[in-house]
Design a protein around this motif. Structure first.
Motif, PDB file in Angstrom:
ATOM      1  N   ASP A 305       4.322   9.776  12.185  1.00  0.00           N
ATOM      2  CA  ASP A 305       4.339   8.953  10.971  1.00  0.00           C
ATOM      3  C   ASP A 305       5.524   9.394  10.105  1.00  0.00           C
ATOM      4  OD1 ASP A 305       3.697   7.417   8.735  1.00  0.00           O
ATOM      5  OD2 ASP A 305       2.232   8.876   7.996  1.00  0.00           O
ATOM      6  N   ARG A 307       6.293   8.074   7.029  1.00  0.00           N
ATOM      7  CA  ARG A 307       6.146   7.654   5.636  1.00  0.00           C
ATOM      8  C   ARG A 307       6.623   8.717   4.648  1.00  0.00           C
ATOM      9  NH1 ARG A 307       2.525   4.823   8.504  1.00  0.00           N
ATOM     10  NH2 ARG A 307       1.827   2.775   7.754  1.00  0.00           N
ATOM     11  N   GLN A 308       6.177   9.941   4.855  1.00  0.00           N
ATOM     12  CA  GLN A 308       6.524  11.016   3.933  1.00  0.00           C
ATOM     13  C   GLN A 308       7.770  11.780   4.359  1.00  0.00           C
ATOM     14  OE1 GLN A 308       4.926  11.467   0.954  1.00  0.00           O
ATOM     15  NE2 GLN A 308       3.910   9.558   1.580  1.00  0.00           N
ATOM     16  N   ARG A 309       8.362  11.405   5.476  1.00  0.00           N
ATOM     17  CA  ARG A 309       9.554  12.098   5.958  1.00  0.00           C
ATOM     18  C   ARG A 309      10.840  11.434   5.470  1.00  0.00           C
ATOM     19  NH1 ARG A 309       8.372  15.485  10.594  1.00  0.00           N
ATOM     20  NH2 ARG A 309       6.120  15.481  10.958  1.00  0.00           N
ATOM     21  N   VAL A 311      13.413   9.685   2.619  1.00  0.00           N
ATOM     22  CA  VAL A 311      13.854   9.971   1.248  1.00  0.00           C
ATOM     23  C   VAL A 311      14.470   8.707   0.661  1.00  0.00           C
ATOM     24  CG1 VAL A 311      15.288  11.431  -0.220  1.00  0.00           C
ATOM     25  CG2 VAL A 311      14.315  12.373   1.899  1.00  0.00           C
ATOM     26  N   PRO A 312      13.802   8.084  -0.316  1.00  0.00           N
ATOM     27  CA  PRO A 312      12.483   8.440  -0.839  1.00  0.00           C
ATOM     28  C   PRO A 312      11.378   8.063   0.153  1.00  0.00           C
ATOM     29  CG  PRO A 312      13.221   6.391  -1.831  1.00  0.00           C
ATOM     30  CD  PRO A 312      14.374   6.883  -0.993  1.00  0.00           C
ATOM     31  N   ALA A 313      10.189   8.611  -0.064  1.00  0.00           N
ATOM     32  CA  ALA A 313       9.058   8.335   0.813  1.00  0.00           C
ATOM     33  C   ALA A 313       8.637   6.875   0.682  1.00  0.00           C
ATOM     34  CB  ALA A 313       7.884   9.253   0.468  1.00  0.00           C
ATOM     35  N   ARG A 316       2.551   4.538  -0.113  1.00  0.00           N
ATOM     36  CA  ARG A 316       1.358   4.821   0.706  1.00  0.00           C
ATOM     37  C   ARG A 316       0.783   3.549   1.305  1.00  0.00           C
ATOM     38  NH1 ARG A 316      -4.202   5.193  -1.123  1.00  0.00           N
ATOM     39  NH2 ARG A 316      -5.498   6.166   0.476  1.00  0.00           N
ATOM     40  N   ASP A 356      14.553  12.474   7.665  1.00  0.00           N
ATOM     41  CA  ASP A 356      14.994  11.181   7.144  1.00  0.00           C
ATOM     42  C   ASP A 356      16.206  10.679   7.927  1.00  0.00           C
ATOM     43  OD1 ASP A 356      15.204   9.082   4.799  1.00  0.00           O
ATOM     44  OD2 ASP A 356      17.202   9.980   4.972  1.00  0.00           O
TER      45      ASP A 356
END
Length: 448
Positions: A305, A307-309, A311-313, A316, A356
């Motif tokens: 996943d 999503r949080q990797r 920049v920017p995330a 959600r 990223d």
């Protein structure tokens, strides 16, 4: 520890009757527009089916559930307007997109002559579960098929199954879980807990595209994007394959994690349940090929996943596919001899590689070449998606699972019904399966 089932279930035919089939439309007018599909979405033009089993509920017989789901789906098709649309090929751009034309989602009401308890162990990947899903509506043409079709099947006991078929270009596992949570809230007349974010331009390729990493995990396509043919990667026949389910309990997984930590020389390695299970299965699958060449390199693929990797995330509530394929490669000799901790390091390193810039490079690679994941096999995990945790007005599912197709080059991970363990579905030719079983138990004993 070991195999859950070795014999087929006694119910290859669930005797399902389709009672009614119709379309469900958004409850209010939605904007006519085209939804951009990212390069990740583009290559996922195939259907994914899940089945969610529910025990009888005195206040919610299947007929009431079907009406509530129909109404909830109509409501949720407003914020998820693309689900009521149709896939189309933008010939000018040579890209698939979704035409948000409010053509509707499919809905089927069905009945089964058996009780829920009679159909057997729900964890068992019974091919008969395909009867609980409708993949296409025969009354509609090939290019007018819904991107989402529900089927509510009533069992003789009063329990029921909710089968859902969706085109993978619409959701990945995490965004589908959020869709289910929103659907359940609408069925309970509650506001959406996670309003969807539908703009997929956040994963558009850069202009101009910049491929800054080698991508051995990707295979170039020879076919034009949008052409309805199976991908060349992972295109194995289902025939002549044995399949088995191997169960790893939460205690066994914990022991494997401790063993991996003790045997790892690297610092900061994420020794997760997924990483140790993947390392264990990678070793067993690679060695079961029985080529006799321990210098042969084996590559395992698995989804990460992003999503949080990024920049920017990503938000959600991003609704598109936000997973990319990570990989780890090693010689069979290293897989056989190496301690579990070293194999876990390689699996964790494959995920850590997904920064990223690496993710953007992979997306840009798709813009330039079009392609699919390439490796010896893929581990597809449904283990932690949490479909079974969704709370509907009639309660949580007894069990939720995908409808599986047995493939030599895909190993599936399913949640267990009773604890935090995992069920592993493996399909292999008979000789390879015997070797896989031998290695599975041999290395499990060493790792516990």
């Amino acid at each position: 520890m070991g195999i859950l089932h070795q014999e087929p279930l006694p119910l290859p035919d669930l005797r399902v009757t389709l009672e009614d089939t119709f379309l469900v439309f958004p409850s209010q007018e939605t904007e006519r527009k085209s939804i951009f599909l990212s390069n990740i979405d583009q290559v996922l033009n195939f259907d994914v089916q899940t089945v969610h089993f529910f025990p009888p509920h005195p206040d919610f017989p299947p007929s009431v559930v079907a009406r509530k789901l129909q109404n909830a789906l109509s409501e949720v098709l407003v914020p998820y307007s693309f689900l009521a649309g149709r896939l189309s090929l933008n010939k000018e751009l040579g890209r698939l997109e979704i035409d948000c034309n409010s053509a509707g989602a499919g809905f089927v009401v069905a009945s089964c002559q058996h009780s829920l308890d009679e159909i057997g162990d729900l964890v068992y990947p019974n091919p008969a579960f395909r009867q609980l899903i409708v993949q296409r509506l025969d009354k509609l043409g090939q290019h007018d098929q819904p991107l989402c079709i529900f089927q509510v099947t009533a069992f003789r006991c009063g329990g029921f199954a909710m089968g859902i078929s969706t085109n993978h270009s619409t959701f990945d596992g995490l965004s589908f879980k959020m869709f289910l949570e929103n659907l359940a809230a609408q069925a309970a007349d509650k506001p959406l807990p996670i309003p969807p974010f539908n703009d997929r331009h956040l994963l558009a390729a850069r202009s101009p595209p910049r491929v800054t990493f080698p991508h051995p995990e990707l295979l170039k396509l020879k076919l034009p994007v949008g052409q309805d043919q199976a991908p060349p990667a992972f295109d194995c026949q289902e025939d002549d394959l044995d399949f088995q389910i191997f169960r790893l309990s939460s205690g066994e997984i914990s022991s494997m994690k401790e063993k991996a930590k003790a045997g790892s020389s690297a610092t900061g390695v994420k020794v997760t349940g997924f990483n140790v299970v993947t390392a264990h299965l990678w070793r067993c699958k690679a060695l079961s090929c029985d080529t006799g060449n321990l210098d042969r390199e084996s590559t395992v693929l698995y989804a990460v996943d992003i999503r949080q990797r990024l920049v920017p995330a990503l938000p959600r509530s991003y609704t598109g596919n936000a997973v990319l394929t990570a990989y780890a490669t090693a010689a069979c000799r290293e897989l056989e001899a190496g301690p579990l901790g070293r194999l876990v390091e390689m699996v964790a390193g494959g995920a850590a590689r997904m920064t990223d810039e690496y993710a953007r490079s992979a997306i840009d690679w798709g813009e330039m070449h079009k392609g699919f994941p390439r490796g010896e096999f893929l581990i597809s995990s449904w283990w932690r998606l949490g479909f079974g945790a969704v709370e509907y007005p009639w309660g949580k599912p007894r069990y939720s699972c995908p409808v599986v197709y047995h493939r030599k080059d895909i190993i599936l991970l399913f949640p267990d019904m009773d604890d935090d363990g995992v069920n592993v579905l493996v399909a292999l030719p008979a000789k390879e399966m015997e070797l896989f079983k031998t290695f599975f138990h041999k290395f499990l004993l060493l790792e516990n």
